[in-house]
Each structure stands twice: as C-alpha cells, then as structure tokens.
Design a protein around this motif. Structure first.
Motif, PDB file in Angstrom:
ATOM      1  N   GLU A   8       0.813  -1.219   0.000  1.00  0.00           N
ATOM      2  CA  GLU A   8       0.000   0.000   0.000  1.00  0.00           C
ATOM      3  C   GLU A   8       0.846   1.269   0.000  1.00  0.00           C
ATOM      4  OE1 GLU A   8      -2.701  -0.380   3.289  1.00  0.00           O
ATOM      5  OE2 GLU A   8      -3.307  -2.403   2.701  1.00  0.00           O
ATOM      6  N   GLY A   9       2.083   1.176  -0.487  1.00  0.00           N
ATOM      7  CA  GLY A   9       2.941   2.336  -0.576  1.00  0.00           C
ATOM      8  C   GLY A   9       3.426   2.863   0.755  1.00  0.00           C
ATOM      9  N   ALA A  10       3.392   2.032   1.790  1.00  0.00           N
ATOM     10  CA  ALA A  10       3.789   2.472   3.129  1.00  0.00           C
ATOM     11  C   ALA A  10       5.293   2.698   3.221  1.00  0.00           C
ATOM     12  CB  ALA A  10       3.351   1.444   4.170  1.00  0.00           C
ATOM     13  N   SER A  11       5.703   3.396   4.262  1.00  0.00           N
ATOM     14  CA  SER A  11       7.122   3.684   4.482  1.00  0.00           C
ATOM     15  C   SER A  11       7.801   2.645   5.358  1.00  0.00           C
ATOM     16  CB  SER A  11       7.268   5.059   5.152  1.00  0.00           C
ATOM     17  OG  SER A  11       6.667   6.072   4.367  1.00  0.00           O
ATOM     18  N   ALA A  12       7.021   1.921   6.162  1.00  0.00           N
ATOM     19  CA  ALA A  12       7.550   0.925   7.091  1.00  0.00           C
ATOM     20  C   ALA A  12       6.419  -0.040   7.413  1.00  0.00           C
ATOM     21  CB  ALA A  12       8.087   1.583   8.358  1.00  0.00           C
ATOM     22  N   ALA A  13       6.750  -1.093   8.169  1.00  0.00           N
ATOM     23  CA  ALA A  13       5.735  -2.109   8.458  1.00  0.00           C
ATOM     24  C   ALA A  13       5.836  -2.584   9.902  1.00  0.00           C
ATOM     25  CB  ALA A  13       5.881  -3.293   7.514  1.00  0.00           C
ATOM     26  N   LEU A  14       4.679  -3.001  10.426  1.00  0.00           N
ATOM     27  CA  LEU A  14       4.578  -3.567  11.771  1.00  0.00           C
ATOM     28  C   LEU A  14       3.714  -4.811  11.703  1.00  0.00           C
ATOM     29  CD1 LEU A  14       4.837  -3.462  14.899  1.00  0.00           C
ATOM     30  CD2 LEU A  14       2.815  -1.974  14.906  1.00  0.00           C
ATOM     31  N   CYS A  15       4.262  -5.937  12.140  1.00  0.00           N
ATOM     32  CA  CYS A  15       3.499  -7.179  12.250  1.00  0.00           C
ATOM     33  C   CYS A  15       3.339  -7.518  13.731  1.00  0.00           C
ATOM     34  CB  CYS A  15       4.202  -8.330  11.535  1.00  0.00           C
ATOM     35  SG  CYS A  15       4.176  -8.229   9.732  1.00  0.00           S
ATOM     36  N   ALA A 207      10.092   3.199  20.568  1.00  0.00           N
ATOM     37  CA  ALA A 207      11.354   3.596  19.942  1.00  0.00           C
ATOM     38  C   ALA A 207      11.682   2.703  18.748  1.00  0.00           C
ATOM     39  CB  ALA A 207      12.485   3.539  20.970  1.00  0.00           C
ATOM     40  N   GLU A 208      11.358   1.414  18.837  1.00  0.00           N
ATOM     41  CA  GLU A 208      11.581   0.508  17.702  1.00  0.00           C
ATOM     42  C   GLU A 208      10.724   0.920  16.505  1.00  0.00           C
ATOM     43  OE1 GLU A 208      13.749  -1.954  17.442  1.00  0.00           O
ATOM     44  OE2 GLU A 208      14.452  -2.013  19.516  1.00  0.00           O
ATOM     45  N   ILE A 209       9.476   1.275  16.765  1.00  0.00           N
ATOM     46  CA  ILE A 209       8.592   1.704  15.673  1.00  0.00           C
ATOM     47  C   ILE A 209       9.068   3.029  15.092  1.00  0.00           C
ATOM     48  CG2 ILE A 209       6.228   2.411  15.101  1.00  0.00           C
ATOM     49  CD1 ILE A 209       5.292   0.412  17.289  1.00  0.00           C
ATOM     50  N   ASP A 210       9.492   3.951  15.953  1.00  0.00           N
ATOM     51  CA  ASP A 210      10.027   5.226  15.466  1.00  0.00           C
ATOM     52  C   ASP A 210      11.240   4.987  14.564  1.00  0.00           C
ATOM     53  OD1 ASP A 210       8.114   6.551  16.956  1.00  0.00           O
ATOM     54  OD2 ASP A 210       9.479   7.077  18.598  1.00  0.00           O
ATOM     55  N   GLY A 216      12.702   2.930   7.231  1.00  0.00           N
ATOM     56  CA  GLY A 216      11.946   2.167   6.241  1.00  0.00           C
ATOM     57  C   GLY A 216      12.030   0.673   6.450  1.00  0.00           C
ATOM     58  N   SER A 217      11.932   0.238   7.707  1.00  0.00           N
ATOM     59  CA  SER A 217      12.139  -1.171   8.016  1.00  0.00           C
ATOM     60  C   SER A 217      10.910  -1.792   8.669  1.00  0.00           C
ATOM     61  CB  SER A 217      13.377  -1.335   8.896  1.00  0.00           C
ATOM     62  OG  SER A 217      13.238  -0.617  10.105  1.00  0.00           O
ATOM     63  N   LEU A 218      11.090  -3.031   9.133  1.00  0.00           N
ATOM     64  CA  LEU A 218      10.011  -3.834   9.708  1.00  0.00           C
ATOM     65  C   LEU A 218      10.208  -4.006  11.204  1.00  0.00           C
ATOM     66  CD1 LEU A 218       7.675  -6.025   9.560  1.00  0.00           C
ATOM     67  CD2 LEU A 218       9.498  -7.682   9.075  1.00  0.00           C
ATOM     68  N   VAL A 219       9.121  -3.917  11.948  1.00  0.00           N
ATOM     69  CA  VAL A 219       9.093  -4.334  13.348  1.00  0.00           C
ATOM     70  C   VAL A 219       8.146  -5.528  13.449  1.00  0.00           C
ATOM     71  CG1 VAL A 219       8.409  -3.732  15.698  1.00  0.00           C
ATOM     72  CG2 VAL A 219       9.591  -2.045  14.267  1.00  0.00           C
ATOM     73  N   THR A 220       8.657  -6.632  13.955  1.00  0.00           N
ATOM     74  CA  THR A 220       7.825  -7.810  14.215  1.00  0.00           C
ATOM     75  C   THR A 220       7.741  -7.988  15.719  1.00  0.00           C
ATOM     76  OG1 THR A 220       8.585  -8.870  12.169  1.00  0.00           O
ATOM     77  CG2 THR A 220       7.512 -10.281  13.795  1.00  0.00           C
ATOM     78  N   LEU A 250       2.628   3.725   8.028  1.00  0.00           N
ATOM     79  CA  LEU A 250       2.989   2.468   8.699  1.00  0.00           C
ATOM     80  C   LEU A 250       1.961   1.412   8.328  1.00  0.00           C
ATOM     81  CD1 LEU A 250       4.841   0.964  10.710  1.00  0.00           C
ATOM     82  CD2 LEU A 250       3.253   1.666  12.520  1.00  0.00           C
ATOM     83  N   TRP A 251       2.424   0.404   7.577  1.00  0.00           N
ATOM     84  CA  TRP A 251       1.536  -0.709   7.226  1.00  0.00           C
ATOM     85  C   TRP A 251       1.492  -1.704   8.373  1.00  0.00           C
ATOM     86  CZ3 TRP A 251       2.240  -6.008   6.810  1.00  0.00           C
ATOM     87  CH2 TRP A 251       1.204  -6.724   6.192  1.00  0.00           C
TER      88      TRP A 251
END
Length: 271
Positions: A8-15, A207-210, A216-220, A250-251
């Motif tokens: 969806e064109g997001a800048s980063a992702a969170l699972c 802080a991890e999400i920030d 432009g990375s992933l947080v799981t 944030l996706w």
C-alpha cells in the motif's frame, strides 16, 4: 540502499504476532524430569485460560489482525481457544508440536511433528498453515529444507535483515530479540532481575517503531499470551498499538500477508 516497497505504498511495516505456546515449552524442557512443583505450569496456563482472550478483545477493539504461532499440543488441549483465534480472523501458523526446537529432533521426527501439527491447525482453520516460527528462534538448514518440502511459504524465526528476504526456498519475515516480550516479562521465580514494567516496555517498543519509520524497516512484535496477556500489559500494549494505527505510512498486517507480498515482488522481478 533502495527503499523496500511495502504494501500500500507504506514507508515501514509492523506485524503483530503471538507465540501461543502456554505450558508446552515447559513440558518439552522437563519431559525427562517432570518436577512435583506446578507453579510454572500454572503460570503458563494463564495464557490459554485467560491471557489470549484479553488479547483477542484488544485486537478486536483496535481492528488489528495478528498471526498466532500455535504448537499442535496447544491446539489439541485448548482447541476451543485456538478456534476462537481463528474465528476472530487471525492467522494460524506452525510452532512445532510441543515446542520442540528443530535442532533437538532428527529430520524424520521434525517431519512427523510438523505434519501432525499442520493437519490439526488446517482442520481448525479450514486451510493449511503457510508459515512457521521455530521454538526459541532456533533454526537449522535441514529444517529450512523440510519446511519447503512440506509446502510452507515462509519462516519467521531469523534475524538476518530488517525487511523480508529469501533464505533458501523460503521467505523470511525477520524477528528480533528486542521485540520479543519474553526478554522483558519472563519471570518464573529464579531470574536475577524482576520483570520489566509494562510502560517501560511500551516505551522501548515505541522507539523501535520510530526507528523503523525513519529507516523504512520492519518491526515484528513477538508476544506470548501467558506474558503479555496480563491486564496491565494489555493496557500498555493497547495504547502502543492504537498510536501505531494512527501513524501515516505504517503498514500493519499479518506475517502471512507480508510474506505473500514479498513473494509477489520476487515473482515480478523474475518474470
């Protein structure tokens, strides 16, 4: 480094993910010398008895779909709870039969336990699971080969990237010890330090999400219902995830959805 093309064109992702393992790790670890003391067993049973339902209520309130990695033993002994996870729309994925690390089993034993667990989860969900997370984030090359042989599409156990990547024939959706609640919350009476207070962990994960948004990375997030399902911890997690839901760019989605997205990207590049 080129930016990763998130959904969806997001800048980063969170699972958001849960290792719904209850007492199964304890049963595996103490299989040859089961103690008389039941204190840790009861502590872990809080997860399937109450913790998972607190977390399901929170996820429904925030309209978040998560991935639950479920040992077959848990699905067999707490089937109603696992069925409720599925009915709520969450992804069910493999986590061994009784939380056996892959390096503790022969290839034939690993094949048998994973096949047995996949059949049970598939019966509950109506479709076969497509992903796996190894107990305690342990992995072997033979296990990766076997996962591909069994038709799994992704693994989520390794830490070699902060974006999805290919390892052998599988898509790896990476994890990190810093975003695993057991590092902070696990306390069964013998640890040298008390558990981390819930607000402190929420701040660390914020802080991890920030950082992910900047890079432009992933947080799981990897959580356990017997740990993160305690009420004060659910409250702190609710605030954290509610704020994440409001962030532009944030996706958020299941690990299986992200793995499928990466597979489509790989196919587009190779075609």
């Amino acid at each position: 480094m080129n930016p990763y093309p998130w959904p969806e064109g997001a800048s980063a992702a969170l699972c958001v993910s849960f290792d719904f393992d209850g007492e199964s790790p304890f049963l595996w670890r103490r299989r040859d010398d089961m103690p008389v003391d039941i204190a840790e067993l009861e502590q872990r049973r809080f997860g399937p008895r109450r913790g998972v339902f607190h977390l399901l209520d929170m996820l429904a309130e925030l309209d978040i779909t998560a991935t639950f990695f479920v040992p077959g033993w848990i699905a067999e002994h707490y089937r109603a709870a696992v069925e409720q996870v599925h009915r709520a729309g969450h992804e069910l994925a493999l986590h061994g039969w009784c939380h056996e690390p892959p390096d503790a089993l022969s290839t034939s034993e690993l094949r048998e336990t994973l096949t047995r667990a996949a059949c049970l989860l598939g019966e509950i969900a109506g479709t076969a699971p497509t992903g796996y997370r190894s107990p305690s984030f342990r992995m072997t090359p033979a296990c990766l080969d076997l996962l591909a042989e069994l038709g799994l599409r992704y693994d989520s156990s390794l830490m070699g990237e902060d974006r999805p990547y290919l390892i052998d024939k599988l898509i790896e959706v990476p994890v990190d010890w810093a975003t695993d609640d057991a590092v902070y919350y696990r306390y069964t009476g013998g640890e040298a330090r008390p558990p981390t207070p819930a607000p402190a962990l929420a701040a660390a994960w914020q802080a991890e999400i920030d950082g992910a948004m900047r890079r432009g990375s992933l947080v799981t997030l990897t959580m356990h219902p017997w740990l993160s399902g305690r009420p004060a911890r659910v409250s702190a997690l609710t605030d954290l995830l509610a704020q994440a839901r409001r962030r532009d760019g944030l996706w958020m989605g299941t690990i299986g959805t992200l793995a499928a997205h990466h597979a489509a990207l790989s196919e587009a590049v190779s075609s």
